[in-house]
Design a protein around this motif. Sequence first.
Motif, PDB file in Angstrom:
ATOM      1  N   TYR A  70      27.515 -82.939  27.195  1.00 50.46           N
ATOM      2  CA  TYR A  70      28.110 -81.950  26.307  1.00 50.46           C
ATOM      3  C   TYR A  70      29.308 -81.229  26.920  1.00 50.46           C
ATOM      4  N   THR A  71      29.938 -81.846  27.889  1.00 48.95           N
ATOM      5  CA  THR A  71      31.177 -81.297  28.440  1.00 48.95           C
ATOM      6  C   THR A  71      32.359 -81.749  27.574  1.00 48.95           C
ATOM      7  N   PRO A  72      33.227 -80.831  27.140  1.00 50.16           N
ATOM      8  CA  PRO A  72      34.403 -81.226  26.346  1.00 50.16           C
ATOM      9  C   PRO A  72      35.486 -81.813  27.252  1.00 50.16           C
ATOM     10  N   TYR A  73      35.466 -83.130  27.417  1.00 48.38           N
ATOM     11  CA  TYR A  73      36.357 -83.772  28.383  1.00 48.38           C
ATOM     12  C   TYR A  73      37.785 -83.907  27.897  1.00 48.38           C
ATOM     13  N   VAL A  74      37.968 -84.064  26.601  1.00 43.45           N
ATOM     14  CA  VAL A  74      39.305 -84.373  26.095  1.00 43.45           C
ATOM     15  C   VAL A  74      39.458 -83.802  24.694  1.00 43.45           C
ATOM     16  N   ALA A  75      40.634 -83.288  24.407  1.00 43.31           N
ATOM     17  CA  ALA A  75      40.922 -82.819  23.054  1.00 43.31           C
ATOM     18  C   ALA A  75      41.106 -84.013  22.143  1.00 43.31           C
ATOM     19  N   SER A  76      40.384 -84.007  21.047  1.00 43.64           N
ATOM     20  CA  SER A  76      40.580 -85.074  20.066  1.00 43.64           C
ATOM     21  C   SER A  76      41.848 -84.782  19.273  1.00 43.64           C
ATOM     22  N   GLU A  77      42.168 -85.669  18.356  1.00 41.97           N
ATOM     23  CA  GLU A  77      43.370 -85.455  17.560  1.00 41.97           C
ATOM     24  C   GLU A  77      43.166 -84.448  16.439  1.00 41.97           C
ATOM     25  N   PHE A  78      41.987 -83.832  16.394  1.00 40.10           N
ATOM     26  CA  PHE A  78      41.674 -82.886  15.332  1.00 40.10           C
ATOM     27  C   PHE A  78      41.574 -81.480  15.900  1.00 40.10           C
ATOM     28  N   PRO A  79      42.233 -80.517  15.292  1.00 39.74           N
ATOM     29  CA  PRO A  79      42.281 -79.155  15.824  1.00 39.74           C
ATOM     30  C   PRO A  79      40.895 -78.593  16.105  1.00 39.74           C
ATOM     31  N   SER A  80      40.758 -77.943  17.233  1.00 41.14           N
ATOM     32  CA  SER A  80      39.546 -77.236  17.661  1.00 41.14           C
ATOM     33  C   SER A  80      38.376 -78.150  17.966  1.00 41.14           C
ATOM     34  N   SER A  81      38.597 -79.444  18.021  1.00 36.07           N
ATOM     35  CA  SER A  81      37.504 -80.383  18.245  1.00 36.07           C
ATOM     36  C   SER A  81      37.779 -81.230  19.484  1.00 36.07           C
ATOM     37  N   ASP A  82      36.897 -81.127  20.478  1.00 34.76           N
ATOM     38  CA  ASP A  82      36.974 -81.936  21.688  1.00 34.76           C
ATOM     39  C   ASP A  82      35.926 -83.040  21.630  1.00 34.76           C
ATOM     40  N   TYR A  83      35.908 -83.881  22.665  1.00 34.23           N
ATOM     41  CA  TYR A  83      34.923 -84.959  22.694  1.00 34.23           C
ATOM     42  C   TYR A  83      34.224 -84.978  24.042  1.00 34.23           C
ATOM     43  N   GLY A  84      32.892 -85.113  24.006  1.00 36.00           N
ATOM     44  CA  GLY A  84      32.084 -85.268  25.213  1.00 36.00           C
ATOM     45  C   GLY A  84      31.691 -86.715  25.370  1.00 36.00           C
ATOM     46  N   TYR A  85      30.417 -86.967  25.583  1.00 38.23           N
ATOM     47  CA  TYR A  85      29.892 -88.326  25.639  1.00 38.23           C
ATOM     48  C   TYR A  85      29.074 -88.588  24.379  1.00 38.23           C
ATOM     49  N   GLY A  86      29.727 -89.127  23.344  1.00 38.76           N
ATOM     50  CA  GLY A  86      29.044 -89.443  22.097  1.00 38.76           C
ATOM     51  C   GLY A  86      28.926 -88.282  21.131  1.00 38.76           C
ATOM     52  N   TRP A  87      29.557 -87.153  21.418  1.00 32.68           N
ATOM     53  CA  TRP A  87      29.502 -85.975  20.560  1.00 32.68           C
ATOM     54  C   TRP A  87      30.875 -85.320  20.452  1.00 32.68           C
ATOM     55  N   PHE A  88      31.203 -84.858  19.248  1.00 36.37           N
ATOM     56  CA  PHE A  88      32.315 -83.931  19.091  1.00 36.37           C
ATOM     57  C   PHE A  88      31.806 -82.535  19.439  1.00 36.37           C
ATOM     58  N   ILE A  89      32.688 -81.739  20.024  1.00 36.74           N
ATOM     59  CA  ILE A  89      32.307 -80.404  20.483  1.00 36.74           C
ATOM     60  C   ILE A  89      33.349 -79.412  19.998  1.00 36.74           C
ATOM     61  N   THR A  90      32.888 -78.350  19.385  1.00 39.06           N
ATOM     62  CA  THR A  90      33.800 -77.317  18.923  1.00 39.06           C
ATOM     63  C   THR A  90      33.180 -75.954  19.178  1.00 39.06           C
ATOM     64  N   LYS A  91      33.819 -74.899  18.709  1.00 42.47           N
ATOM     65  CA  LYS A  91      33.335 -73.538  18.907  1.00 42.47           C
ATOM     66  C   LYS A  91      33.088 -72.888  17.553  1.00 42.47           C
ATOM     67  N   ALA A  92      31.990 -72.140  17.468  1.00 40.67           N
ATOM     68  CA  ALA A  92      31.733 -71.353  16.259  1.00 40.67           C
ATOM     69  C   ALA A  92      32.831 -70.302  16.121  1.00 40.67           C
ATOM     70  N   THR A  93      33.245 -70.038  14.904  1.00 41.19           N
ATOM     71  CA  THR A  93      34.408 -69.180  14.674  1.00 41.19           C
ATOM     72  C   THR A  93      34.196 -67.744  15.124  1.00 41.19           C
ATOM     73  N   SER A  94      32.985 -67.213  14.969  1.00 40.02           N
ATOM     74  CA  SER A  94      32.770 -65.806  15.315  1.00 40.02           C
ATOM     75  C   SER A  94      32.170 -65.629  16.701  1.00 40.02           C
ATOM     76  N   THR A  95      31.250 -66.507  17.086  1.00 35.35           N
ATOM     77  CA  THR A  95      30.561 -66.327  18.369  1.00 35.35           C
ATOM     78  C   THR A  95      31.198 -67.110  19.500  1.00 35.35           C
ATOM     79  N   HIS A  96      32.017 -68.098  19.158  1.00 36.93           N
ATOM     80  CA  HIS A  96      32.640 -68.989  20.137  1.00 36.93           C
ATOM     81  C   HIS A  96      31.601 -69.793  20.927  1.00 36.93           C
TER      82      HIS A  96
END
Length: 446
Positions: A343-369
């Motif tokens: 669940y480490t965000p290794y690389v920014a994907s081509e979609f805003p606010s969305s990174d990629y780990g190992y088999g998962w997209f990873i983002t942040k909740a808007t209010s709690t981060h």
Amino acid sequence: MKNDQSLRSTPVSGQFSNLQAKGDNRHFVFGYGLLVLAFVLVIGSMTALLMGGHLSGFASQRNIAVQAHHPLTLSTSQTAPIPAPVEQNSALVSQVNTLFTKQVKQDQFSGSVLIAQNGQVLFKKGYGMADWTHHISNTPHTKFHVGSLTKQFTAMALMILQERGQLHVHDALCRYLPHCPAAWRPLTIHHLLTHTSGIPQLDDLHVSLASVQAFLASYDGFPLSFAPGSQYNYCSICFQILGIVVQQASGLPYSTFVQQAILDPLHMHNSGFDVHYLSLPDHAVGYASWQVAADSLGWDVGPSMSFLDASGLLYTTVEDLYRWDQSFYADTLVSQKTLDEIYTPYVASEFPSSDYGYGWFITKATSTHDPVFWHYGSIDGFRAYIGRYPSEKVTIIVLSNLATEDIIALAGAVEHTVFASINTTESGAAGTRLCACTGPPGPPIP
């Protein structure tokens, strides 16, 4: 095999702003009736114990009140049962059911849904038809192909092998391939896991399925699309190549290793890679459009070629995916250190606010981060979504056997409804703990 048309990129959160959540109190069953029920059960259990009987599960009056709705027990020898939904948030149940019922009436959804929080199933239900020809309805037990959700299982298989000392994600890729194209010599397993390898996505006409070696040799002469690690480009074929790595490191066919190392320990007995999927009980037929069947899925090849399943051919149920979800809270398959790697965000994907780990997209909740882990699947006749919100311990799983379903937009509507209802119940006012994910378009999955 034909591929579905790519999904449009739409936000997971912030969709369907006209959905208004109404406050509601939790409906735990306390009071006089509960006391009477608990008293009767206590007397009955004491009598049974005095007679030498064993009343299992008699842990507390609270467990009796909610019919033992607790996190899955994954250490039993039998399939761990999925508890019935807890009737503690009738507003959520009503609103989610209304959302999906409306979709079905408009010929826009067919599938199954499960929503959970804090290890308790809040909602699970099937909608539409699993098989229009035989008039079989979808249920929470129905099996669906889940497309790219399979990549999570391939990533986990590699991490299990890493913990066993049989490979490391920063090892050279060529070390684990029976044939390695010259252009791939700089690559590591990590590059493929994070879609940063630069391996081009060849179409079926250029790829041989005669053998593992022939499959790999199909890439001889094709240069990388970019320098390893310099860019992100979603690559389904890369996870098939990782399936070969699993086979080489484990000495087992990919599907066999996943079955033994992941599915069996988690009691995911309604999940697998059976090429005869359509003959299995409780399976959903994939539909290209409303009541129009899609192409059949699966590779009619030998065990050594099961690596072809590794990018998108897992079938499962919403209940089995819930077992998968719960395993991440219990460190059931790997250590917490390894889960942190996944669940480490290794690389920014081509979609805003969305990174990629190992088999998962990873983002942040808007209010709690707080981090949100999610993925979707898109394959002939099927759409799938899983969203994990660890801070709130919320899980949303939607599986569909209708290819026209915009699963990303639907996931956004479900997420909005769920969190508005949960936060209204807990704080008395609609909360805003929503994920600001942006979903990728559906990549072609061979």
